[in-house]
Scaffold this motif. Structure first.
Motif, PDB file in Angstrom:
ATOM      1  N   HIS A 166       0.840  -1.225   0.043  1.00 58.40           N
ATOM      2  CA  HIS A 166      -0.033  -0.142  -0.036  1.00 58.40           C
ATOM      3  C   HIS A 166       0.705   1.353  -0.004  1.00 58.40           C
ATOM      4  O   HIS A 166       0.521   2.232   0.840  1.00 58.40           O
ATOM      5  N   ILE A 167       2.099   1.248  -0.774  1.00 57.17           N
ATOM      6  CA  ILE A 167       2.806   2.401  -0.981  1.00 57.17           C
ATOM      7  C   ILE A 167       2.559   3.107  -2.301  1.00 57.17           C
ATOM      8  O   ILE A 167       2.304   2.486  -3.503  1.00 57.17           O
ATOM      9  N   ALA A 168       2.233   4.349  -2.144  1.00 58.67           N
ATOM     10  CA  ALA A 168       1.604   5.297  -3.256  1.00 58.67           C
ATOM     11  C   ALA A 168       2.882   6.162  -3.430  1.00 58.67           C
ATOM     12  O   ALA A 168       2.988   7.040  -2.490  1.00 58.67           O
ATOM     13  N   VAL A 169       3.247   6.635  -4.749  1.00 55.17           N
ATOM     14  CA  VAL A 169       4.179   7.603  -5.095  1.00 55.17           C
ATOM     15  C   VAL A 169       4.121   8.190  -6.177  1.00 55.17           C
ATOM     16  O   VAL A 169       3.477   7.540  -7.244  1.00 55.17           O
ATOM     17  N   TRP A 170       4.015   9.611  -6.528  1.00 53.10           N
ATOM     18  CA  TRP A 170       3.936  10.258  -7.725  1.00 53.10           C
ATOM     19  C   TRP A 170       5.011  11.318  -7.704  1.00 53.10           C
ATOM     20  O   TRP A 170       5.552  11.862  -6.804  1.00 53.10           O
ATOM     21  N   ASN A 171       5.394  11.427  -9.042  1.00 53.26           N
ATOM     22  CA  ASN A 171       6.504  12.470  -9.322  1.00 53.26           C
ATOM     23  C   ASN A 171       6.092  13.139 -10.547  1.00 53.26           C
ATOM     24  O   ASN A 171       5.930  12.396 -11.723  1.00 53.26           O
ATOM     25  N   SER A 172       6.554  14.605 -10.754  1.00 53.97           N
ATOM     26  CA  SER A 172       6.402  15.149 -12.075  1.00 53.97           C
ATOM     27  C   SER A 172       7.571  14.952 -12.643  1.00 53.97           C
ATOM     28  O   SER A 172       8.826  14.476 -12.047  1.00 53.97           O
ATOM     29  N   THR A 173       7.592  14.954 -14.090  1.00 54.96           N
ATOM     30  CA  THR A 173       8.786  14.752 -14.703  1.00 54.96           C
ATOM     31  C   THR A 173       8.886  16.032 -15.939  1.00 54.96           C
ATOM     32  O   THR A 173       8.294  16.829 -15.593  1.00 54.96           O
ATOM     33  N   PRO A 174       9.994  15.991 -16.572  1.00 55.43           N
ATOM     34  CA  PRO A 174      10.366  17.211 -17.450  1.00 55.43           C
ATOM     35  C   PRO A 174       9.195  17.389 -18.416  1.00 55.43           C
ATOM     36  O   PRO A 174       8.994  18.424 -18.889  1.00 55.43           O
ATOM     37  N   ASN A 175       8.374  16.530 -18.677  1.00 57.06           N
ATOM     38  CA  ASN A 175       7.302  16.575 -19.656  1.00 57.06           C
ATOM     39  C   ASN A 175       5.977  16.748 -18.955  1.00 57.06           C
ATOM     40  O   ASN A 175       5.084  17.387 -19.584  1.00 57.06           O
ATOM     41  N   TYR A 176       5.738  16.333 -17.912  1.00 59.56           N
ATOM     42  CA  TYR A 176       4.413  16.350 -17.165  1.00 59.56           C
ATOM     43  C   TYR A 176       4.386  16.781 -15.434  1.00 59.56           C
ATOM     44  O   TYR A 176       5.607  16.502 -14.863  1.00 59.56           O
ATOM     45  N   GLN A 177       3.515  17.753 -15.346  1.00 58.53           N
ATOM     46  CA  GLN A 177       3.439  18.002 -13.914  1.00 58.53           C
ATOM     47  C   GLN A 177       2.009  17.222 -13.468  1.00 58.53           C
ATOM     48  O   GLN A 177       0.996  17.178 -13.743  1.00 58.53           O
ATOM     49  N   VAL A 178       2.487  16.489 -12.173  1.00 61.58           N
ATOM     50  CA  VAL A 178       1.276  15.704 -11.572  1.00 61.58           C
ATOM     51  C   VAL A 178       0.376  16.536 -10.725  1.00 61.58           C
ATOM     52  O   VAL A 178       0.691  17.096  -9.866  1.00 61.58           O
ATOM     53  N   ILE A 179      -0.722  16.382 -10.947  1.00 63.49           N
ATOM     54  CA  ILE A 179      -1.790  17.214 -10.107  1.00 63.49           C
ATOM     55  C   ILE A 179      -2.478  15.939  -9.428  1.00 63.49           C
ATOM     56  O   ILE A 179      -3.598  15.291  -9.866  1.00 63.49           O
ATOM     57  N   ALA A 180      -2.150  15.728  -8.078  1.00 64.00           N
ATOM     58  CA  ALA A 180      -2.404  14.666  -7.161  1.00 64.00           C
ATOM     59  C   ALA A 180      -3.440  14.769  -6.407  1.00 64.00           C
ATOM     60  O   ALA A 180      -4.059  14.030  -5.658  1.00 64.00           O
ATOM     61  N   ASN A 182      -6.634  15.899  -7.130  1.00 61.79           N
ATOM     62  CA  ASN A 182      -8.132  15.844  -7.754  1.00 61.79           C
ATOM     63  C   ASN A 182      -8.773  14.963  -7.119  1.00 61.79           C
ATOM     64  O   ASN A 182      -8.471  13.887  -7.207  1.00 61.79           O
ATOM     65  N   PRO A 183      -9.839  15.170  -6.671  1.00 63.48           N
ATOM     66  CA  PRO A 183     -11.117  14.277  -5.960  1.00 63.48           C
ATOM     67  C   PRO A 183     -11.168  13.157  -6.836  1.00 63.48           C
ATOM     68  O   PRO A 183     -11.582  12.245  -6.439  1.00 63.48           O
ATOM     69  N   GLU A 184     -11.163  13.417  -8.188  1.00 67.08           N
ATOM     70  CA  GLU A 184     -11.480  12.113  -9.191  1.00 67.08           C
ATOM     71  C   GLU A 184     -10.370  11.548  -9.468  1.00 67.08           C
ATOM     72  O   GLU A 184     -10.406  10.605 -10.285  1.00 67.08           O
ATOM     73  N   GLY A 185      -9.131  11.541  -9.109  1.00 67.37           N
ATOM     74  CA  GLY A 185      -8.066  10.985  -9.530  1.00 67.37           C
ATOM     75  C   GLY A 185      -6.762  11.854  -9.962  1.00 67.37           C
ATOM     76  O   GLY A 185      -7.000  12.836  -9.988  1.00 67.37           O
ATOM     77  N   LEU A 186      -5.739  11.053 -10.283  1.00 69.76           N
ATOM     78  CA  LEU A 186      -4.496  11.783 -10.926  1.00 69.76           C
ATOM     79  C   LEU A 186      -4.854  12.293 -12.274  1.00 69.76           C
ATOM     80  O   LEU A 186      -5.530  11.727 -13.149  1.00 69.76           O
ATOM     81  N   LEU A 187      -4.132  13.509 -12.251  1.00 71.32           N
ATOM     82  CA  LEU A 187      -4.106  14.415 -13.478  1.00 71.32           C
ATOM     83  C   LEU A 187      -2.620  14.522 -14.003  1.00 71.32           C
ATOM     84  O   LEU A 187      -1.816  14.994 -13.063  1.00 71.32           O
ATOM     85  N   PHE A 188      -2.601  14.774 -15.253  1.00 71.84           N
ATOM     86  CA  PHE A 188      -0.981  15.030 -15.728  1.00 71.84           C
ATOM     87  C   PHE A 188      -1.113  16.327 -16.570  1.00 71.84           C
ATOM     88  O   PHE A 188      -1.809  15.979 -17.528  1.00 71.84           O
ATOM     89  N   LYS A 189      -0.437  17.321 -16.161  1.00 76.53           N
ATOM     90  CA  LYS A 189      -0.666  18.439 -16.941  1.00 76.53           C
ATOM     91  C   LYS A 189       0.734  18.430 -17.984  1.00 76.53           C
ATOM     92  O   LYS A 189       1.741  18.363 -17.606  1.00 76.53           O
ATOM     93  N   ILE A 196      -4.398  19.506 -19.684  1.00 75.33           N
ATOM     94  CA  ILE A 196      -4.598  18.142 -18.757  1.00 75.33           C
ATOM     95  C   ILE A 196      -4.986  17.039 -19.355  1.00 75.33           C
ATOM     96  O   ILE A 196      -5.836  16.857 -20.412  1.00 75.33           O
ATOM     97  N   LEU A 197      -4.265  15.987 -18.865  1.00 68.85           N
ATOM     98  CA  LEU A 197      -4.278  14.851 -19.578  1.00 68.85           C
ATOM     99  C   LEU A 197      -5.193  13.891 -18.242  1.00 68.85           C
ATOM    100  O   LEU A 197      -4.466  13.624 -17.228  1.00 68.85           O
ATOM    101  N   ASN A 198      -6.447  13.600 -18.305  1.00 70.68           N
ATOM    102  CA  ASN A 198      -7.315  12.707 -17.513  1.00 70.68           C
ATOM    103  C   ASN A 198      -6.924  11.585 -17.981  1.00 70.68           C
ATOM    104  O   ASN A 198      -7.397  10.867 -18.943  1.00 70.68           O
ATOM    105  N   VAL A 199      -6.389  10.436 -16.954  1.00 75.43           N
ATOM    106  CA  VAL A 199      -6.075   9.183 -17.335  1.00 75.43           C
ATOM    107  C   VAL A 199      -7.437   8.023 -16.942  1.00 75.43           C
ATOM    108  O   VAL A 199      -7.298   7.142 -17.246  1.00 75.43           O
ATOM    109  N   ASP A 200      -8.552   8.630 -16.397  1.00 75.29           N
ATOM    110  CA  ASP A 200      -9.605   7.791 -15.964  1.00 75.29           C
ATOM    111  C   ASP A 200     -10.249   7.591 -17.487  1.00 75.29           C
ATOM    112  O   ASP A 200     -10.663   8.496 -18.097  1.00 75.29           O
ATOM    113  N   PRO A 201     -10.424   6.410 -17.596  1.00 66.52           N
ATOM    114  CA  PRO A 201     -10.889   5.700 -19.074  1.00 66.52           C
ATOM    115  C   PRO A 201     -12.271   6.104 -19.112  1.00 66.52           C
ATOM    116  O   PRO A 201     -12.904   6.108 -20.279  1.00 66.52           O
ATOM    117  N   LYS A 202     -13.096   6.564 -17.703  1.00 65.72           N
ATOM    118  CA  LYS A 202     -14.439   6.932 -18.099  1.00 65.72           C
ATOM    119  C   LYS A 202     -14.577   8.247 -18.387  1.00 65.72           C
ATOM    120  O   LYS A 202     -15.991   8.778 -18.604  1.00 65.72           O
TER     121      LYS A 202
END
Length: 221
Positions: A166-180, A182-189, A196-202
């Motif tokens: 149950h270890i959760a980690v997130w990191n921004s990269t040179p290409n994307y900023q992680v928006i953690a 967000n109540p609906e889940g992770l977003l990547f700018k 914004i890239l919303n990775v929720d398939p729904k």
């Protein structure tokens, strides 16, 4: 024609000497130094065209051509660099998909985000989102395309989750900023177009960033 000959002459000088000072020194004779008794003054006279035994080249022209030749050399070397996936007899569909996207991710035409849910070497279930272009720049993918190792998410990727610990980690990269937050889940700018890239398939596609720049690939084992 005269301009082309002039550029050729400058190119020959630029490739022959490492620095502009080396070029100036080549134009100074022992007689010059004997009478002037000052190397710096002798160089200045050559640079101004008052002394010297050959072609007069301005400092800015020398440095500009030197930089242009170096840029061309690096570009040529980059073009010659073979893609990691080139020449590989790939049977796995996932590796084939990575191979198709490798070149465009390396040169910045496409930015792919990969989702993987799999088991690590300890049998633990892990999942995460991977910035493919960033991993290509920081890791040798030869082992993946050769089938010697499976591509798995790491704690240094955009996101990583170990389902057993149950270890959760997130990191921004040179290409994307992680928006953690967000109540609906992770977003990547995406930092290039700030969309914004919303990775929720729904999520409706219209809410996502431009699909030609964000190529979403899922792999779940």
């Amino acid at each position: 024609m005269e301009r082309e000959e002039g550029l050729t002459a400058v190119d020959n000088i630029v490739t022959q000497f490492n620095t502009y000072e080396d070029f100036l020194d080549s134009q100074i004779t022992t007689v010059d130094l004997y009478y002037l008794e000052d190397e710096v003054l002798a160089r200045q006279l050559v640079e101004l065209g008052y002394r010297g035994t050959g072609e007069v080249v301005k400092r800015e022209d020398f440095e500009a051509r030197k930089a242009a030749i170096e840029i061309a050399r690096l570009a040529k070397r980059t073009q010659k660099k073979t893609l990691t996936s080139a020449g590989k007899d790939l049977q796995d569909n996932f590796l084939k998909a990575l191979a198709v996207r490798e070149e465009d991710n390396r040169n910045g035409k496409v930015s792919s985000v990969i989702f993987i849910r799999d088991r690590n070497s300890h049998g633990q279930e892990v999942s995460g989102y991977i910035d493919y272009a960033h991993r290509l720049r920081t890791e040798d993918f030869e082992v993946y395309f050769d089938g010697k190792r499976r591509l798995l998410p790491k704690p240094t990727d955009l996101s990583f989750y170990n389902w057993e610990c149950h270890i959760a980690v997130w990191n921004s990269t040179p290409n994307y900023q992680v928006i953690a937050d967000n109540p609906e889940g992770l977003l990547f700018k995406y930092k290039r177009d700030r969309k914004i890239l919303n990775v929720d398939p729904k999520t409706r596609r219209s809410c996502q960033s431009t699909l030609d720049l964000k190529d979403l690939k899922f792999k779940v084992n």
